[in-house]
Structures are given as structure tokens and as C-alpha cells.
Design a protein around this motif. Sequence first.
Motif, PDB file in Angstrom:
ATOM      1  N   VAL A 105       0.841  -1.196   0.000  1.00  0.00           N
ATOM      2  CA  VAL A 105       0.000   0.000   0.000  1.00  0.00           C
ATOM      3  C   VAL A 105       0.874   1.243   0.000  1.00  0.00           C
ATOM      4  CG1 VAL A 105      -1.811   1.257   1.230  1.00  0.00           C
ATOM      5  CG2 VAL A 105      -1.780  -1.242   1.295  1.00  0.00           C
ATOM      6  N   PHE A 106       0.600   2.139  -0.940  1.00  0.00           N
ATOM      7  CA  PHE A 106       1.276   3.437  -1.003  1.00  0.00           C
ATOM      8  C   PHE A 106       0.348   4.472  -0.382  1.00  0.00           C
ATOM      9  CE2 PHE A 106       3.004   0.832  -4.332  1.00  0.00           C
ATOM     10  CZ  PHE A 106       4.345   1.177  -4.424  1.00  0.00           C
ATOM     11  N   ILE A 107       0.794   5.099   0.699  1.00  0.00           N
ATOM     12  CA  ILE A 107      -0.031   6.090   1.396  1.00  0.00           C
ATOM     13  C   ILE A 107       0.654   7.448   1.292  1.00  0.00           C
ATOM     14  CG2 ILE A 107      -1.121   6.771   3.558  1.00  0.00           C
ATOM     15  CD1 ILE A 107      -1.068   3.888   4.454  1.00  0.00           C
ATOM     16  N   ALA A 108      -0.090   8.437   0.770  1.00  0.00           N
ATOM     17  CA  ALA A 108       0.509   9.753   0.533  1.00  0.00           C
ATOM     18  C   ALA A 108      -0.375  10.857   1.076  1.00  0.00           C
ATOM     19  CB  ALA A 108       0.736   9.967  -0.964  1.00  0.00           C
ATOM     20  N   GLY A 109       0.278  11.922   1.478  1.00  0.00           N
ATOM     21  CA  GLY A 109      -0.414  13.146   1.840  1.00  0.00           C
ATOM     22  C   GLY A 109      -0.056  14.226   0.851  1.00  0.00           C
ATOM     23  N   GLY A 110      -1.028  14.721   0.077  1.00  0.00           N
ATOM     24  CA  GLY A 110      -0.793  15.812  -0.864  1.00  0.00           C
ATOM     25  C   GLY A 110       0.280  15.502  -1.888  1.00  0.00           C
ATOM     26  N   ALA A 111       1.259  16.417  -1.997  1.00  0.00           N
ATOM     27  CA  ALA A 111       2.341  16.246  -2.966  1.00  0.00           C
ATOM     28  C   ALA A 111       3.262  15.093  -2.609  1.00  0.00           C
ATOM     29  CB  ALA A 111       3.142  17.543  -3.088  1.00  0.00           C
ATOM     30  N   GLY A 112       3.037  14.465  -1.470  1.00  0.00           N
ATOM     31  CA  GLY A 112       3.794  13.267  -1.109  1.00  0.00           C
ATOM     32  C   GLY A 112       3.560  12.110  -2.059  1.00  0.00           C
ATOM     33  N   VAL A 113       2.581  12.249  -2.949  1.00  0.00           N
ATOM     34  CA  VAL A 113       2.341  11.191  -3.932  1.00  0.00           C
ATOM     35  C   VAL A 113       3.411  11.165  -5.019  1.00  0.00           C
ATOM     36  CG1 VAL A 113       0.914  12.501  -5.574  1.00  0.00           C
ATOM     37  CG2 VAL A 113       0.455  10.058  -5.215  1.00  0.00           C
ATOM     38  N   THR A 114       4.176  12.243  -5.174  1.00  0.00           N
ATOM     39  CA  THR A 114       5.088  12.318  -6.323  1.00  0.00           C
ATOM     40  C   THR A 114       6.151  11.209  -6.349  1.00  0.00           C
ATOM     41  OG1 THR A 114       6.360  14.063  -5.191  1.00  0.00           O
ATOM     42  CG2 THR A 114       4.719  14.755  -6.809  1.00  0.00           C
ATOM     43  N   PRO A 115       6.731  10.762  -5.226  1.00  0.00           N
ATOM     44  CA  PRO A 115       7.689   9.664  -5.335  1.00  0.00           C
ATOM     45  C   PRO A 115       7.057   8.356  -5.813  1.00  0.00           C
ATOM     46  CG  PRO A 115       7.964  10.820  -3.259  1.00  0.00           C
ATOM     47  CD  PRO A 115       6.688  11.299  -3.856  1.00  0.00           C
ATOM     48  N   PHE A 116       5.742   8.250  -5.711  1.00  0.00           N
ATOM     49  CA  PHE A 116       5.074   7.018  -6.108  1.00  0.00           C
ATOM     50  C   PHE A 116       4.726   7.006  -7.600  1.00  0.00           C
ATOM     51  CE2 PHE A 116       3.174   7.179  -1.566  1.00  0.00           C
ATOM     52  CZ  PHE A 116       4.387   6.762  -1.030  1.00  0.00           C
ATOM     53  N   ILE A 117       4.769   8.160  -8.244  1.00  0.00           N
ATOM     54  CA  ILE A 117       4.335   8.245  -9.638  1.00  0.00           C
ATOM     55  C   ILE A 117       5.178   7.329 -10.526  1.00  0.00           C
ATOM     56  CG2 ILE A 117       4.112   9.745 -11.648  1.00  0.00           C
ATOM     57  CD1 ILE A 117       3.451  12.046  -9.686  1.00  0.00           C
ATOM     58  N   ALA A 118       6.498   7.492 -10.463  1.00  0.00           N
ATOM     59  CA  ALA A 118       7.359   6.688 -11.332  1.00  0.00           C
ATOM     60  C   ALA A 118       7.315   5.217 -10.943  1.00  0.00           C
ATOM     61  CB  ALA A 118       8.794   7.205 -11.288  1.00  0.00           C
ATOM     62  N   ILE A 119       7.235   4.925  -9.649  1.00  0.00           N
ATOM     63  CA  ILE A 119       7.168   3.518  -9.222  1.00  0.00           C
ATOM     64  C   ILE A 119       5.937   2.851  -9.811  1.00  0.00           C
ATOM     65  CG2 ILE A 119       6.874   1.987  -7.249  1.00  0.00           C
ATOM     66  CD1 ILE A 119       8.547   3.964  -5.607  1.00  0.00           C
ATOM     67  N   LEU A 120       4.779   3.502  -9.712  1.00  0.00           N
ATOM     68  CA  LEU A 120       3.548   2.911 -10.224  1.00  0.00           C
ATOM     69  C   LEU A 120       3.535   2.884 -11.749  1.00  0.00           C
ATOM     70  CD1 LEU A 120       1.066   4.451  -7.645  1.00  0.00           C
ATOM     71  CD2 LEU A 120       1.816   2.074  -7.773  1.00  0.00           C
ATOM     72  N   ARG A 121       4.095   3.891 -12.383  1.00  0.00           N
ATOM     73  CA  ARG A 121       4.198   3.857 -13.846  1.00  0.00           C
ATOM     74  C   ARG A 121       5.073   2.696 -14.303  1.00  0.00           C
ATOM     75  NH1 ARG A 121       5.080  10.365 -15.197  1.00  0.00           N
ATOM     76  NH2 ARG A 121       2.849  10.888 -15.367  1.00  0.00           N
ATOM     77  N   GLN A 122       6.166   2.458 -13.577  1.00  0.00           N
ATOM     78  CA  GLN A 122       7.046   1.346 -13.951  1.00  0.00           C
ATOM     79  C   GLN A 122       6.357   0.010 -13.748  1.00  0.00           C
ATOM     80  OE1 GLN A 122      10.467   1.738 -15.250  1.00  0.00           O
ATOM     81  NE2 GLN A 122       9.646  -0.236 -15.934  1.00  0.00           N
ATOM     82  N   LEU A 123       5.633  -0.131 -12.641  1.00  0.00           N
ATOM     83  CA  LEU A 123       4.885  -1.366 -12.407  1.00  0.00           C
ATOM     84  C   LEU A 123       3.848  -1.584 -13.503  1.00  0.00           C
ATOM     85  CD1 LEU A 123       4.406  -1.063  -8.547  1.00  0.00           C
ATOM     86  CD2 LEU A 123       5.715  -2.845  -9.726  1.00  0.00           C
ATOM     87  N   GLN A 124       3.196  -0.509 -13.931  1.00  0.00           N
ATOM     88  CA  GLN A 124       2.223  -0.630 -15.015  1.00  0.00           C
ATOM     89  C   GLN A 124       2.910  -1.060 -16.310  1.00  0.00           C
ATOM     90  OE1 GLN A 124       0.286   3.010 -16.400  1.00  0.00           O
ATOM     91  NE2 GLN A 124      -1.634   1.898 -16.634  1.00  0.00           N
ATOM     92  N   ALA A 125       4.052  -0.447 -16.609  1.00  0.00           N
ATOM     93  CA  ALA A 125       4.786  -0.793 -17.829  1.00  0.00           C
ATOM     94  C   ALA A 125       5.231  -2.248 -17.813  1.00  0.00           C
ATOM     95  CB  ALA A 125       5.996   0.127 -17.987  1.00  0.00           C
ATOM     96  N   ASP A 126       5.513  -2.767 -16.618  1.00  0.00           N
ATOM     97  CA  ASP A 126       5.961  -4.150 -16.470  1.00  0.00           C
ATOM     98  C   ASP A 126       4.806  -5.137 -16.319  1.00  0.00           C
ATOM     99  OD1 ASP A 126       8.544  -3.184 -16.580  1.00  0.00           O
ATOM    100  OD2 ASP A 126       8.822  -3.181 -14.400  1.00  0.00           O
ATOM    101  N   GLY A 127       3.562  -4.628 -16.316  1.00  0.00           N
ATOM    102  CA  GLY A 127       2.406  -5.500 -16.134  1.00  0.00           C
ATOM    103  C   GLY A 127       2.294  -6.071 -14.734  1.00  0.00           C
ATOM    104  N   LYS A 128       2.744  -5.299 -13.727  1.00  0.00           N
ATOM    105  CA  LYS A 128       2.789  -5.817 -12.354  1.00  0.00           C
ATOM    106  C   LYS A 128       2.039  -4.935 -11.351  1.00  0.00           C
ATOM    107  CE  LYS A 128       7.265  -8.080 -13.065  1.00  0.00           C
ATOM    108  NZ  LYS A 128       8.687  -8.161 -12.627  1.00  0.00           N
ATOM    109  N   LEU A 129       0.999  -4.229 -11.812  1.00  0.00           N
ATOM    110  CA  LEU A 129       0.256  -3.341 -10.910  1.00  0.00           C
ATOM    111  C   LEU A 129      -0.668  -4.089  -9.956  1.00  0.00           C
ATOM    112  CD1 LEU A 129      -0.943  -0.117 -12.776  1.00  0.00           C
ATOM    113  CD2 LEU A 129       0.460  -0.270 -10.713  1.00  0.00           C
ATOM    114  N   ALA A 130      -1.143  -5.232 -10.356  1.00  0.00           N
ATOM    115  CA  ALA A 130      -2.085  -5.983  -9.514  1.00  0.00           C
ATOM    116  C   ALA A 130      -1.456  -6.271  -8.151  1.00  0.00           C
ATOM    117  CB  ALA A 130      -2.486  -7.282 -10.196  1.00  0.00           C
ATOM    118  N   GLY A 131      -2.268  -6.110  -7.107  1.00  0.00           N
ATOM    119  CA  GLY A 131      -1.774  -6.353  -5.756  1.00  0.00           C
ATOM    120  C   GLY A 131      -1.240  -5.117  -5.070  1.00  0.00           C
TER     121      GLY A 131
END
Length: 224
Positions: A105-131
Amino acid sequence: MQQSVKILNIQKVTHNVRRYVLEKPKGYVFESGQATELSIDRDGYREKKNPFTFTALNDWDHLEFTIKSYFYHDGVTKALWELSPGDRLILRDPWGTITYRGPGVFIAGGAGVTPFIAILRQLQADGKLAGHRLVVSNRKADDIILREEFEAMADDGLEVTWTVTDDPTASGLLHERINEAFIKRHIRDISQNFYLCGPDPMVKELRETLEGLGASTEALTWEK
């Protein structure tokens, strides 16, 4: 090492957040979740270093930063808002902030979401977002960063939860502060990985809360 790079494009994300697309120097390499220090390549600003997380992926041919500007004081983010394509920034070496350790679980407050953007984009590109799940708290609905993009990731298995604390008329969103009661209501598995980023008091409280509920210290990752 530092080098001057040109701003190629600037796009509006929210009323106080913009996407800055920059030249990518040859051989420049970073990992999703990492950050660097940027300065404006202009007299009076070159020595003012601010940390920003990469929101591009490493295999893109350009760099991208998604940055919130704070207009209430004359700092770097306010000055960034006044820049245009063609202006230049000083780029430095990448360094580690939030390292991906596996589904959770990625938990963010406001602009704290920005470090998660690339991580989630990479997981999506790799087909590994589920879970994976993204839980973000903002004051108001129009503060939400990249809402459409994150909600579209649901098609690839990302579970997304938005909560707003100062926008009672916003529909389709939770209206709760992320605290112990929230976690007990909305998060079923405390044994998974948790990634935390936001204001320091929020992150400190969440770390203590999750550990108190039984989460392993080793399963908690936060921006240090």
C-alpha cells in the motif's frame, strides 16, 4: 556532478502543480522512486538546491518532474512557476529516497504522492500493478495530482482510494483523515508492505500507528 539542462515543456497538472519536461543528458541513469537536487540556472538561484523526485521512467528520452509550487513565500518552487520552456535548470546526481520492495500500500499526503508516480508507472509498464493500492489524502478534490492517470491504472489492477479533509461537497471521495481508525476501516492486511510519503508529522504518526497495529518495521518504507 552537475549540469545545466533545458526545460523542453511545462504542463499544468493542478492549480498549483506543474509537469516540467527536461533534456536528459546522455548516460544519465536513475531508478523509479529516486530524486535529485535541482536549482534554477539563474543568478541568485544556482546555489539554492531543492530535492525533487523523478516522475519519468529511466527508459524515457527525457526527464520529468511533477512539482507543487508554494506561493506564500519567495522560494524555489514559486520561482519555478514563473519559468518557461527554454529556461534552464541545474541537474545533479540521483540519490535514493523510496525503494520499491514488493506489493503493498502506497499512502501519501498531498504532494507526497510524487515519489510514487514513477514507481507505479514502472509497475504498469511491467504488467505488475495488480496487488498494489494507492491511498492519498488531500485537502480538496482539485488538489489531487494525476487523478485521471491513477484511476486509469485500476484497469491494470491498481486499487485507488482518495480522501479529502476539507471538501465536504466533493462526491465519490472519502472525507476522512488517514489515522488509526481509517486504517482499521479500510486496510485489511497489516502484514504487507507500506510506502509512506507526506508531511513529516503525518508520516511519523502513520509509522507509529502501523507498528502499533502489528506492521513489521522492515515492511515500512518512507522518505528519510
